[in-house]
Design a protein around this motif. Sequence first.
Motif, PDB file in Angstrom:
ATOM      1  N   ASN A 297     -11.679  -0.925  -2.688  1.00  0.00           N
ATOM      2  CA  ASN A 297     -11.660  -1.318  -1.286  1.00  0.00           C
ATOM      3  C   ASN A 297     -12.605  -2.465  -0.961  1.00  0.00           C
ATOM      4  O   ASN A 297     -12.733  -2.855   0.199  1.00  0.00           O
ATOM      5  N   ASP A 298     -13.265  -3.025  -1.964  1.00  0.00           N
ATOM      6  CA  ASP A 298     -14.178  -4.152  -1.744  1.00  0.00           C
ATOM      7  C   ASP A 298     -13.419  -5.463  -1.963  1.00  0.00           C
ATOM      8  O   ASP A 298     -13.540  -6.115  -3.004  1.00  0.00           O
ATOM      9  N   LEU A 299     -12.640  -5.843  -0.952  1.00  0.00           N
ATOM     10  CA  LEU A 299     -11.805  -7.024  -1.087  1.00  0.00           C
ATOM     11  C   LEU A 299     -12.602  -8.319  -1.155  1.00  0.00           C
ATOM     12  O   LEU A 299     -12.207  -9.258  -1.846  1.00  0.00           O
ATOM     13  N   MET A 300     -13.705  -8.379  -0.421  1.00  0.00           N
ATOM     14  CA  MET A 300     -14.503  -9.600  -0.428  1.00  0.00           C
ATOM     15  C   MET A 300     -15.023  -9.901  -1.829  1.00  0.00           C
ATOM     16  O   MET A 300     -15.009 -11.046  -2.278  1.00  0.00           O
ATOM     17  N   PHE A 301     -15.475  -8.887  -2.519  1.00  0.00           N
ATOM     18  CA  PHE A 301     -16.000  -9.081  -3.867  1.00  0.00           C
ATOM     19  C   PHE A 301     -14.880  -9.475  -4.830  1.00  0.00           C
ATOM     20  O   PHE A 301     -15.034 -10.403  -5.633  1.00  0.00           O
ATOM     21  N   GLN A 302     -13.752  -8.768  -4.757  1.00  0.00           N
ATOM     22  CA  GLN A 302     -12.621  -9.110  -5.628  1.00  0.00           C
ATOM     23  C   GLN A 302     -12.145 -10.536  -5.377  1.00  0.00           C
ATOM     24  O   GLN A 302     -11.816 -11.274  -6.302  1.00  0.00           O
ATOM     25  N   ASP A 303     -12.105 -10.916  -4.111  1.00  0.00           N
ATOM     26  CA  ASP A 303     -11.687 -12.270  -3.767  1.00  0.00           C
ATOM     27  C   ASP A 303     -12.645 -13.308  -4.344  1.00  0.00           C
ATOM     28  O   ASP A 303     -12.225 -14.370  -4.823  1.00  0.00           O
ATOM     29  N   ASP A 304     -13.939 -13.011  -4.307  1.00  0.00           N
ATOM     30  CA  ASP A 304     -14.942 -13.923  -4.857  1.00  0.00           C
ATOM     31  C   ASP A 304     -14.727 -14.116  -6.354  1.00  0.00           C
ATOM     32  O   ASP A 304     -14.799 -15.239  -6.875  1.00  0.00           O
ATOM     33  N   ILE A 305     -14.449 -13.022  -7.057  1.00  0.00           N
ATOM     34  CA  ILE A 305     -14.208 -13.125  -8.506  1.00  0.00           C
ATOM     35  C   ILE A 305     -12.959 -13.957  -8.788  1.00  0.00           C
ATOM     36  O   ILE A 305     -12.965 -14.837  -9.662  1.00  0.00           O
ATOM     37  N   LEU A 306     -11.871 -13.686  -8.065  1.00  0.00           N
ATOM     38  CA  LEU A 306     -10.632 -14.436  -8.283  1.00  0.00           C
ATOM     39  C   LEU A 306     -10.827 -15.918  -7.988  1.00  0.00           C
ATOM     40  O   LEU A 306     -10.289 -16.779  -8.688  1.00  0.00           O
ATOM     41  N   GLU A 307     -11.602 -16.221  -6.952  1.00  0.00           N
ATOM     42  CA  GLU A 307     -11.866 -17.627  -6.635  1.00  0.00           C
ATOM     43  C   GLU A 307     -12.665 -18.305  -7.744  1.00  0.00           C
ATOM     44  O   GLU A 307     -12.405 -19.461  -8.108  1.00  0.00           O
ATOM     45  N   ARG A 308     -13.637 -17.588  -8.277  1.00  0.00           N
ATOM     46  CA  ARG A 308     -14.423 -18.162  -9.381  1.00  0.00           C
ATOM     47  C   ARG A 308     -13.561 -18.340 -10.633  1.00  0.00           C
ATOM     48  O   ARG A 308     -13.734 -19.309 -11.380  1.00  0.00           O
ATOM     49  N   LEU A 309     -12.649 -17.390 -10.859  1.00  0.00           N
ATOM     50  CA  LEU A 309     -11.727 -17.538 -11.984  1.00  0.00           C
ATOM     51  C   LEU A 309     -10.852 -18.775 -11.821  1.00  0.00           C
ATOM     52  O   LEU A 309     -10.623 -19.528 -12.775  1.00  0.00           O
TER      53      LEU A 309
END
Length: 453
Positions: A297-309
């Motif tokens: 449920n931590d979308l902000m963190f997942q989004d940050d990882i995907l953006e860095r990828l």
Amino acid sequence: LYEAVRQTCPAPFERLLELLAELKQRVVLTHGRLRLFHHQFVLAVERRYLGKYFDDDVTDLMIDGHLLLARYFETLPNHYLRKVEEYPYQLCHVTASYSDMADELESYILEAEVFREMADTRYHSDLCGYWKVVCADKGNEAEIAGKYMGSLQQYVIDTGDKGSVPELCFSVGFLLEDLGQYRSARRVYQEAIRAMENLLLMHPLVLQNLRPNLQAQLFELRPKLLLHLGTSLIKAGLCKEAEATLTECRDLVMRLADYAWARADTHMQMAILAVEMGDFHQAEKLFKVSLQAAESNDLMFQDDILERLMDLYRSNALIHLQQANHKKALWLLQKEQEALRSAKRMWTQYTYIDPSNSRPPSAIVTLIESSKNAMTSSFASLKCFLEYDPLIANQPTNLTVKFVWKRAIEEGDDFSLQLKQMRAGGDRQSLAAEGESAECFDFMWIELTRTLV
């Protein structure tokens, strides 16, 4: 309020009550504090009594008002929450006219008890702003660490409270990170780790005597210190030292199940370090491990990882394009598009309902994102931080954010946001208020980091 008013207007208390009774349609009580409700009324008061016609106006009447309020709040005990909120704020607005106020402001925010309150997330950004004001007139922000260390030493001498040192040092380091003083933050975090280790050598009964539940608090603080120390070392350019620190942190969080919450952050920082050291494959592997360890449920963190990828794939694709290795570049861009689709799917299909009981069940926030023929995937994330307090009159209980664009987001792009004011617990009913029940606001990206203003 009466104590502040009578410094310039010796009116009886009854006259103030009459005034408030006349203003009851324009003044609301929020958390025990009075505030002017209508924005137009606020502007009218500022023009009439402060001579302020534009947002960036600074008049002599405004400076005198700030000084008057500063002198009133100065009389309150340092640890009072109202003084913590107002006293440095008022001083901050008079430092340009009264240079000695910068010394007064610095002295106050260096107090250990005051810092303990201001290190809270509610006032952290304000504290950063106060130090920028102080250092703009007095010198280098690199001196902040030494000043706080001296203040904490004096605090321990005066109170004997050694148990608070690691936590307070951690807060100082966090402040220095936000001020961009990474080498200073490194020294403070290292001091916090030493203080924590010295405390952990004591018998549990001694720790309990220092502060109830201190041992558990230190246990939870340990990975935070190592993680932030590693982050500061990366940003300071000390990659080898950062590698050793983050490896220690990873071994710690992987060994103990109680530290499972820190695994995703630890692997992400190790991935960032791998990027800095130019190790593409290690960085990709660690980003994916971090993504798997992230809470669902931590979308902000997942989004940050995907953006860095995506940034990792894109930057490496450019390198291979320069080397005319088109096959490898195309493969990397395809991986970037896969990460983009994951980010879009995550945002467009997610509806957030606050699980806490602090807001009505009908307070639903839906995030909608769509794109058409985008030139690049650099816009993939939609970051929106929302605050809600049902005790504030006319606070929105329903908010829809929608962005539509036909190209990549660029600095200075304009967007619009519509806030619909609804009754708490009844989103279908219009709010009885002056003017329209829905207002539109314009927003702009002020940085390519996609910060809403």
